[in-house]
Design a protein around this motif. Structure first.
Motif, PDB file in Angstrom:
ATOM      1  N   ILE A 185     -18.117  -0.045   8.677  1.00  0.00           N
ATOM      2  CA  ILE A 185     -17.643  -1.196   9.455  1.00  0.00           C
ATOM      3  C   ILE A 185     -18.862  -1.820  10.125  1.00  0.00           C
ATOM      4  CG2 ILE A 185     -16.239  -1.915  11.444  1.00  0.00           C
ATOM      5  CD1 ILE A 185     -14.462   0.540  10.944  1.00  0.00           C
ATOM      6  N   LEU A 186     -18.943  -3.129  10.128  1.00  0.00           N
ATOM      7  CA  LEU A 186     -19.974  -3.798  10.924  1.00  0.00           C
ATOM      8  C   LEU A 186     -19.274  -4.365  12.161  1.00  0.00           C
ATOM      9  CD1 LEU A 186     -23.005  -4.719  11.040  1.00  0.00           C
ATOM     10  CD2 LEU A 186     -22.209  -6.890  10.087  1.00  0.00           C
ATOM     11  N   ALA A 187     -19.592  -3.810  13.327  1.00  0.00           N
ATOM     12  CA  ALA A 187     -18.966  -4.250  14.576  1.00  0.00           C
ATOM     13  C   ALA A 187     -20.048  -4.947  15.395  1.00  0.00           C
ATOM     14  CB  ALA A 187     -18.397  -3.059  15.341  1.00  0.00           C
ATOM     15  N   ASN A 188     -19.959  -6.270  15.516  1.00  0.00           N
ATOM     16  CA  ASN A 188     -21.064  -7.077  16.045  1.00  0.00           C
ATOM     17  C   ASN A 188     -22.336  -6.674  15.291  1.00  0.00           C
ATOM     18  OD1 ASN A 188     -19.129  -8.166  17.589  1.00  0.00           O
ATOM     19  ND2 ASN A 188     -19.958  -7.578  19.572  1.00  0.00           N
ATOM     20  N   ASP A 189     -23.381  -6.206  15.970  1.00  0.00           N
ATOM     21  CA  ASP A 189     -24.603  -5.863  15.228  1.00  0.00           C
ATOM     22  C   ASP A 189     -24.681  -4.389  14.849  1.00  0.00           C
ATOM     23  OD1 ASP A 189     -25.433  -8.438  15.288  1.00  0.00           O
ATOM     24  OD2 ASP A 189     -27.105  -8.147  16.678  1.00  0.00           O
ATOM     25  N   ASP A 190     -23.622  -3.643  15.140  1.00  0.00           N
ATOM     26  CA  ASP A 190     -23.700  -2.191  14.897  1.00  0.00           C
ATOM     27  C   ASP A 190     -22.994  -1.786  13.617  1.00  0.00           C
ATOM     28  OD1 ASP A 190     -25.034  -1.876  17.326  1.00  0.00           O
ATOM     29  OD2 ASP A 190     -23.135  -1.786  18.425  1.00  0.00           O
ATOM     30  N   LEU A 191     -23.701  -1.033  12.798  1.00  0.00           N
ATOM     31  CA  LEU A 191     -23.112  -0.507  11.581  1.00  0.00           C
ATOM     32  C   LEU A 191     -22.462   0.841  11.906  1.00  0.00           C
ATOM     33  CD1 LEU A 191     -22.786  -0.863   8.500  1.00  0.00           C
ATOM     34  CD2 LEU A 191     -24.904   0.450   8.250  1.00  0.00           C
ATOM     35  N   THR A 198     -14.356 -10.373  21.383  1.00  0.00           N
ATOM     36  CA  THR A 198     -15.714 -10.068  21.838  1.00  0.00           C
ATOM     37  C   THR A 198     -16.374  -9.068  20.893  1.00  0.00           C
ATOM     38  OG1 THR A 198     -14.664  -8.618  23.438  1.00  0.00           O
ATOM     39  CG2 THR A 198     -15.574 -10.651  24.294  1.00  0.00           C
ATOM     40  N   VAL A 199     -15.553  -8.223  20.255  1.00  0.00           N
ATOM     41  CA  VAL A 199     -16.074  -7.433  19.138  1.00  0.00           C
ATOM     42  C   VAL A 199     -15.425  -7.957  17.864  1.00  0.00           C
ATOM     43  CG1 VAL A 199     -16.164  -5.160  18.051  1.00  0.00           C
ATOM     44  CG2 VAL A 199     -16.487  -5.381  20.529  1.00  0.00           C
ATOM     45  N   ARG A 200     -16.262  -8.274  16.889  1.00  0.00           N
ATOM     46  CA  ARG A 200     -15.758  -8.712  15.582  1.00  0.00           C
ATOM     47  C   ARG A 200     -16.084  -7.587  14.610  1.00  0.00           C
ATOM     48  NH1 ARG A 200     -17.632 -14.400  12.674  1.00  0.00           N
ATOM     49  NH2 ARG A 200     -16.029 -14.447  11.042  1.00  0.00           N
ATOM     50  N   ASN A 225      -3.850  -1.443  16.187  1.00  0.00           N
ATOM     51  CA  ASN A 225      -4.132  -2.483  17.173  1.00  0.00           C
ATOM     52  C   ASN A 225      -3.058  -3.573  17.197  1.00  0.00           C
ATOM     53  OD1 ASN A 225      -6.860  -2.016  18.530  1.00  0.00           O
ATOM     54  ND2 ASN A 225      -7.330  -1.611  16.379  1.00  0.00           N
ATOM     55  N   GLY A 226      -2.076  -3.410  16.349  1.00  0.00           N
ATOM     56  CA  GLY A 226      -0.964  -4.357  16.333  1.00  0.00           C
ATOM     57  C   GLY A 226      -1.358  -5.756  15.871  1.00  0.00           C
ATOM     58  N   ILE A 227      -2.302  -5.844  14.956  1.00  0.00           N
ATOM     59  CA  ILE A 227      -2.703  -7.166  14.467  1.00  0.00           C
ATOM     60  C   ILE A 227      -2.770  -7.183  12.943  1.00  0.00           C
ATOM     61  CG2 ILE A 227      -3.962  -7.999  16.503  1.00  0.00           C
ATOM     62  CD1 ILE A 227      -6.516  -6.905  15.321  1.00  0.00           C
ATOM     63  N   GLN A 228      -2.758  -8.393  12.408  1.00  0.00           N
ATOM     64  CA  GLN A 228      -2.945  -8.587  10.974  1.00  0.00           C
ATOM     65  C   GLN A 228      -4.447  -8.700  10.698  1.00  0.00           C
ATOM     66  OE1 GLN A 228      -0.501  -9.059   8.473  1.00  0.00           O
ATOM     67  NE2 GLN A 228       0.923  -8.288  10.031  1.00  0.00           N
ATOM     68  N   PRO A 229      -4.865  -8.497   9.435  1.00  0.00           N
ATOM     69  CA  PRO A 229      -6.262  -8.791   9.109  1.00  0.00           C
ATOM     70  C   PRO A 229      -6.630 -10.219   9.539  1.00  0.00           C
ATOM     71  CG  PRO A 229      -5.179  -7.730   7.259  1.00  0.00           C
ATOM     72  CD  PRO A 229      -4.121  -7.980   8.282  1.00  0.00           C
ATOM     73  N   TYR A 230      -7.780 -10.404  10.064  1.00  0.00           N
ATOM     74  CA  TYR A 230      -8.294 -11.657  10.652  1.00  0.00           C
ATOM     75  C   TYR A 230      -7.669 -11.940  12.025  1.00  0.00           C
ATOM     76  CZ  TYR A 230      -9.927 -12.455   5.886  1.00  0.00           C
ATOM     77  OH  TYR A 230     -10.498 -12.317   4.655  1.00  0.00           O
ATOM     78  N   GLY A 231      -6.872 -11.004  12.519  1.00  0.00           N
ATOM     79  CA  GLY A 231      -6.227 -11.219  13.808  1.00  0.00           C
ATOM     80  C   GLY A 231      -7.076 -10.692  14.958  1.00  0.00           C
ATOM     81  N   THR A 232      -6.750 -11.162  16.170  1.00  0.00           N
ATOM     82  CA  THR A 232      -7.450 -10.748  17.384  1.00  0.00           C
ATOM     83  C   THR A 232      -6.432 -10.135  18.332  1.00  0.00           C
ATOM     84  OG1 THR A 232      -9.024 -12.545  17.087  1.00  0.00           O
ATOM     85  CG2 THR A 232      -8.903 -11.587  19.290  1.00  0.00           C
ATOM     86  N   ALA A 244     -12.114   5.419  17.787  1.00  0.00           N
ATOM     87  CA  ALA A 244     -12.944   5.765  18.947  1.00  0.00           C
ATOM     88  C   ALA A 244     -14.153   4.834  19.031  1.00  0.00           C
ATOM     89  CB  ALA A 244     -13.388   7.218  18.849  1.00  0.00           C
ATOM     90  N   ALA A 245     -14.804   4.602  17.909  1.00  0.00           N
ATOM     91  CA  ALA A 245     -16.032   3.785  17.923  1.00  0.00           C
ATOM     92  C   ALA A 245     -15.735   2.361  18.369  1.00  0.00           C
ATOM     93  CB  ALA A 245     -16.674   3.784  16.538  1.00  0.00           C
ATOM     94  N   LEU A 246     -14.578   1.832  17.982  1.00  0.00           N
ATOM     95  CA  LEU A 246     -14.278   0.440  18.339  1.00  0.00           C
ATOM     96  C   LEU A 246     -13.873   0.291  19.802  1.00  0.00           C
ATOM     97  CD1 LEU A 246     -12.566  -0.883  15.093  1.00  0.00           C
ATOM     98  CD2 LEU A 246     -14.850  -1.384  15.960  1.00  0.00           C
ATOM     99  N   LYS A 247     -13.643   1.424  20.484  1.00  0.00           N
ATOM    100  CA  LYS A 247     -13.353   1.345  21.920  1.00  0.00           C
ATOM    101  C   LYS A 247     -14.641   1.279  22.736  1.00  0.00           C
ATOM    102  CE  LYS A 247      -8.725   3.194  22.326  1.00  0.00           C
ATOM    103  NZ  LYS A 247      -8.301   4.293  21.424  1.00  0.00           N
ATOM    104  N   GLN A 248     -15.761   1.638  22.130  1.00  0.00           N
ATOM    105  CA  GLN A 248     -17.038   1.634  22.860  1.00  0.00           C
ATOM    106  C   GLN A 248     -17.459   0.204  23.184  1.00  0.00           C
ATOM    107  OE1 GLN A 248     -18.510   4.575  23.684  1.00  0.00           O
ATOM    108  NE2 GLN A 248     -16.710   5.485  22.707  1.00  0.00           N
ATOM    109  N   PRO A 249     -18.110   0.030  24.345  1.00  0.00           N
ATOM    110  CA  PRO A 249     -18.643  -1.295  24.639  1.00  0.00           C
ATOM    111  C   PRO A 249     -19.783  -1.629  23.653  1.00  0.00           C
ATOM    112  CG  PRO A 249     -19.283   0.288  26.355  1.00  0.00           C
ATOM    113  CD  PRO A 249     -18.379   1.015  25.416  1.00  0.00           C
TER     114      PRO A 249
END
Ligand SMILES: Cc1cc2nc3c(=O)[nH]c(=O)nc-3n(C[C@H](O)[C@H](O)[C@H](O)COP(=O)(O)O)c2cc1C
Ligand code: SF4
Ligand code: FES
Lengths: 451, 165
Positions: free
Chosen positions: B138-144, B81-83, B108-115, B155-160
């Motif tokens: 980082i561009l997270a959805n529409d937020d820079l 839901t967040v890319r 986050n326990g993932i590889q690059p390109y992982g979810t 912290a920023a990636l935990k925000q809705p």
């Protein structure tokens, strides 16, 4: 440095500077109204030609001259494509213009469409700029409502539709014919030229492709005049009949190891050192620069001793760089390994090569593998010669590829190894003490993904 | 033509058709159509490719050819839901971009390109985001997300976050 007040960036820091009201209060759209009522399209072409404006997208080709390549008396349609794919690493000036002063860009687009007799303009925007997307769409809506876009603009009889078209994160869509193919809904494989887009471009019709900053310059030339534009920058070199000069203000993007990264407006011809010291607050942490990218990563590298090079269209070429490019200056301090720099550069181009030409697809991918090998402590001195061979054989200049991406991939390789060979050799010998002299073939590393 | 569609909704088709007058042919609607579907579904499954092709009058292979070129549209399953596109190009790399990417993948326990397993976050390496004045970013959805450190990024990636438009 000549004293200088920003013009292209005059809206930066102005609250609501991106609105129509703010733009008009600064004198915007008045030149458009005068032009549409008093001038013919040919007069606008003549004005832009006389200003000496050279395209800001990277190649530095005369904008007015490019417009004259369109066929005369063509029944139409003629298309105008605005290139906002801005993906050259280090570059963000188009973003600032679109976010902070979209109407300046739009006025330039309308003037340019009038000059080229285009009735449809597509603005091709890279996906990674959602804020630009929203700002531009809002500004376009305002411009339609105010009668600056649409049918019979301000009663002049001239009509223009302007549409935003979004890319999907591929650098090659910035190359003008890659952009055209992408807009047509196909894979963004650049076309062999000729025919140039002016003769056969978008939807096989005559097409002009211009950069966002070029459009902003057109708007300012219409507002402030040719003499104003020509009073800024570096005049043509009388000793070189092929130098058309570097006129006007330019947006320089400064990033990397400086205290104050940012987009700064200065007369064309400011030196890299002036830019770093005057605007950037110097190299960060009191360090020295090891190398500086003069205009986006494709342009190669200048050494610290070359920093007094003027950043006009002719300057970077005099110290062996590819050119001024996008005027994106990236500072690399003395603590950075030049091997790491080149690895980053090769990784970018291996990822972004469209894969159409064998020398580019294989050259970018193999140069990355060689750099990975060197970084993994398995480098050999021979690899440097192989890298140089790759660098000198791929590109439009050696005539082996369709577009300039390969030249842009080659230049950092050639510059880095020629200007910093000692450092590469030291690294290889230090990290591979038992194998640096080996010249036998070695097994390949895993394949890398590409676009 | 009334074809049965299983993936594209009437609303998506209406959005695509609304753009048709902008272009002299329907193939030029390919990328806008892919974006319209992707904005809703966070991926473009093969059935959607066939359905887009049908409404544009193209062969499915033509749409798939374009789609696959960009490596942008997920196909087998949706992205999170967040890319989050983490820039790894030169200006960000000089200020810690690679370490940022590594930290975020690791934590986050993932590889690059992982979810992530809960589908909330996808992390992708990105080339220059055109925000080098705020490196590393980082561009997270529409937020820079600007001038990130491993901690501020976590912290920023935990925000809705609103979905990408
Ligand atoms: C690989 C490659 C990428 C390019 N990327 C861009 C870009 O992102 N933006 C741009 O304006 N021009 C880019 N160009 C240059 C365009 O092909 C074209 O020259 C330019 O858009 C013309 O506009 P101008 O005359 O106003 O500079 C690129 C060229 C190459 C070879
Ligand atoms: S030079 Fe490279 S990017 Fe350009 S068309 Fe050829 S393969 Fe594609
Ligand atoms: S290098 Fe990261 S935004 Fe430009």
């Amino acid at each position: 440095m000549q004293p200088f007040k920003p013009v292209l960036l005059e809206a930066v820091g102005v609250s609501d500077g991106y609105t129509l009201a703010s733009y008009k209060s600064r004198g915007g759209y008045a030149p458009l109204e005068t032009t549409l009522s008093e001038k013919k399209p040919a007069d606008v072409v003549e004005m832009v030609k006389a200003s000496g404006l050279r395209g800001r997208g990277g190649a530095g080709f005369s904008t007015g001259l490019k417009w004259t390549f369109l066929p005369k008396d063509h029944p139409g349609p003629i298309y105008l494509c605005i290139n906002a794919d801005e993906s050259e690493p280090g570059t963000f000036n188009n973003r600032i213009l679109m976010e902070d002063d979209p109407h300046q860009v739009i006025e330039g687009i309308i003037l340019s469409a009038y000059a080229t007799r285009a009735s449809t303009a597509y603005l091709y925007l890279r996906y990674e700029y959602p804020r630009s997307w929203h700002r531009l769409q809002a500004a376009i809506d305002e411009a339609y409502a105010a009668g600056y876009l649409g049918t019979n603009i301000r009663g002049s009889g001239f009509s223009l539709e302007l549409y935003l078209h979004r890319g999907a994160a591929a650098y090659i869509c910035g190359e003008e014919t890659g952009l055209i193919e992408s807009l047509e809904g196909k894979r963004a494989w650049p076309r062999i030229k000729p025919p140039f887009p002016a003769i056969e471009g978008l939807f096989r019709k005559p097409t002009v492709v211009n950069n966002i900053e070029t459009m902003a310059c057109v708007a300012q030339i219409a507002r402030r005049g040719v003499d104003w534009f020509k009073s800024i920058g570096v005049p043509a070199d009388p000793a070189n009949p092929r130098d058309p000069g570097s006129y006007g203000p330019k947006l320089y993007c400064l990033s990397g190891h400086v205290e104050k990264p940012g987009c700064y407006e200065a007369p064309l011809g400011i030196t890299a050192r002036e830019l770093i010291d005057h605007f950037g607050g110097g190299v960060w942490k009191g360090r020295r620069a090891k190398a500086v990218i003069p205009g986006g990563i494709s342009m190669g590298l200048m050494t610290e001793s070359e920093l007094d090079t003027p950043l006009d269209f002719a300057g970077p070429g005099k110290v062996g760089c590819l050119g001024l490019g996008t005027a994106a200056v990236v500072v690399i301090d003395e603590t950075v390994s030049i091997v790491d720099f080149l690895h980053n550069s090769c990784r970018f181009f291996a990822h972004e090569s469209c894969g159409q030409c064998t020398p580019c697809r294989e050259g970018t991918s193999w140069s990355l593998r060689l750099l990975e090998r060197i970084k993994a402590g398995k480098g050999r001195l021979k690899d440097l010669d192989i890298l140089l061979e790759i660098g000198s054989t791929m590109g439009m200049m050696p005539g082996s590829t369709i577009c300039g991406l390969a030249d842009g991939a080659a230049w950092p390789i050639k510059n880095a190894i020629k200007k910093f060979r000692g450092e590469f050799e030291d690294t290889i010998k230090r990290t591979n003490p038992s194998g640096w002299m080996v010249t036998d073939p070695v097994p390949a590393l895993p394949i890398v993904g590409a676009h | 033509m009334i074809a049965k569609r299983s993936v594209l909704t009437d609303e998506m088709v209406a959005k695509i058709e609304a753009l048709a007058p902008r272009y002299p042919n329907r193939q030029a609607l390919t990328l806008p159509a892919l974006h319209i579907v992707n904005a809703e579904l966070r991926h473009v499954p093969l059935e959607a490719v066939a359905e887009i092709a049908a409404i544009l009058g193209l062969a499915p292979a033509e749409v798939q050819d374009t789609l696959s070129f960009y490596q942008f549209f997920y196909q087998a399953k949706p992205h999170g839901t967040v890319r989050a596109f983490v820039c790894r190009s030169i200006s960000c790399a000089l200020r810690g971009g690679d370490q940022l990417l590594e930290h975020l993948c690791h934590s986050n326990g993932i590889q690059p390109y992982g979810t992530t397993a809960d589908g909330s976050l996808t992390i992708e390496p990105a080339e220059c985001l055109g925000a080098c004045d705020f490196a590393p970013c980082i561009l997270a959805n529409d937020d820079l997300l600007m001038n990130m450190t491993p901690d501020t990024a976590t912290a920023a990636l935990k925000q809705p976050r609103a979905k990408a438009t």
